[in-house]
Design a protein around this motif. Sequence first.
Motif, mmCIF file in Angstrom:
data_model
loop_
_atom_site.group_PDB
_atom_site.id
_atom_site.type_symbol
_atom_site.label_atom_id
_atom_site.label_comp_id
_atom_site.label_asym_id
_atom_site.label_seq_id
_atom_site.Cartn_x
_atom_site.Cartn_y
_atom_site.Cartn_z
ATOM 1 N N LEU A 1 57.666 -22.832 14.354
ATOM 2 C CA LEU A 1 58.813 -22.170 14.284
ATOM 3 C C LEU A 1 59.652 -22.779 14.986
ATOM 4 C CD1 LEU A 1 60.426 -19.968 12.745
ATOM 5 C CD2 LEU A 1 59.790 -17.878 14.868
ATOM 6 N N ARG A 2 60.274 -23.170 16.325
ATOM 7 C CA ARG A 2 60.364 -24.294 16.641
ATOM 8 C C ARG A 2 61.824 -25.369 15.895
ATOM 9 N NH1 ARG A 2 58.658 -25.274 21.032
ATOM 10 N NH2 ARG A 2 58.014 -27.363 20.754
ATOM 11 N N ARG A 3 59.972 -26.314 15.395
ATOM 12 C CA ARG A 3 60.685 -27.148 14.713
ATOM 13 C C ARG A 3 60.808 -26.678 13.543
ATOM 14 N NH1 ARG A 3 55.431 -28.292 17.044
ATOM 15 N NH2 ARG A 3 54.228 -27.267 15.413
ATOM 16 N N PRO B 1 52.367 -22.990 27.177
ATOM 17 C CA PRO B 1 53.977 -23.351 26.995
ATOM 18 C C PRO B 1 53.420 -23.559 25.589
ATOM 19 C CG PRO B 1 52.521 -24.369 29.132
ATOM 20 C CD PRO B 1 51.923 -24.090 28.286
ATOM 21 N N GLU B 2 54.685 -24.957 24.794
ATOM 22 C CA GLU B 2 55.165 -24.179 23.543
ATOM 23 C C GLU B 2 54.646 -25.455 23.119
ATOM 24 O OE1 GLU B 2 58.312 -23.061 21.706
ATOM 25 O OE2 GLU B 2 58.264 -21.194 22.421
ATOM 26 N N VAL B 3 55.088 -26.849 24.318
ATOM 27 C CA VAL B 3 53.954 -27.840 24.396
ATOM 28 C C VAL B 3 53.218 -27.860 25.341
ATOM 29 C CG1 VAL B 3 54.596 -30.126 24.457
ATOM 30 C CG2 VAL B 3 56.859 -28.094 23.778
ATOM 31 N N ASP B 4 52.125 -28.250 24.506
ATOM 32 C CA ASP B 4 50.561 -28.239 25.445
ATOM 33 C C ASP B 4 50.388 -29.383 24.878
ATOM 34 O OD1 ASP B 4 47.878 -25.778 25.624
ATOM 35 O OD2 ASP B 4 49.118 -26.772 27.564
ATOM 36 N N VAL B 5 48.726 -29.728 26.013
ATOM 37 C CA VAL B 5 48.513 -30.866 25.892
ATOM 38 C C VAL B 5 46.824 -30.598 25.447
ATOM 39 C CG1 VAL B 5 47.292 -33.164 27.099
ATOM 40 C CG2 VAL B 5 49.879 -32.033 27.927
#
Length: 254
Positions: free
Chosen positions: A163-165, A192-196
């Motif tokens: 959704l953020r993108r 976190p929304e950015v995860d590895v």
Amino acid sequence: MGELLREWRDRRRTSQLDLAIAADISTRHLSFVETGRAKPSRDMVLRLGEHLDVPLRERNQLLLAAGYAPVYAESSLTEPSLAAARQAVRRLLRAHEPYPAVVIDRVWNMVDGNASIGILTEGIAEDLLTPPVNVLRATLHPEGMAPRIANLGEWRANLLGRLRREVRATADGALSELLAELREYPCADEVPEVDVPGPGDIVVPLRLRHHDGELTFFSTVATFGTPLDVTLAELSIESFYPADDTTAAALTST
């Protein structure tokens, strides 16, 4: 129109030079358009919108700002002109059974779904299933699917990231408000929304608690490839597939 164009160019992180080369116009003329010293032709507005990958709805706004009528229609799916597209969507939904699939619009409201989506909507509060049903809200709300999602933190981070993108790509105010709302929902195992990704990970699974045991899905998203109608351009079909034999057996036995 120049201000809107500059906003989209900045959003796409494209320089005047790169856009001018792609659109086959001079950098000087593009600069004049952005500052209001030159009025672009209708075809130029369309060409610039295409090279900036501006959504069709916003391309109409560029045309209006430049003094031209919109060229992309926004039709209801019930209109005869979209009958072929409507039938194609229904065929896709039926062909995907017994696996669930749902059709959503630009703000993630459910437009249609097949008979198998019941496995996803079990236990969701009635008010969340009152049309228009927002798929993200019904998924992440504490009275929605959230309590049944075994990997809620991971799945939530995946959806919020998508959704953020979309907010970044479309500048849609309704999507931005939805993102802010969803971020306020509680999540005990927030990720976190950015995860590895871990070693060997290929997709983010949906792990769903069910009376047949835990079911695991992955999903694909399909869109119309060459839409010229705003409504079709904003439709997407999310199809869920079993990620293991146990899930496949549970779905085919119902």
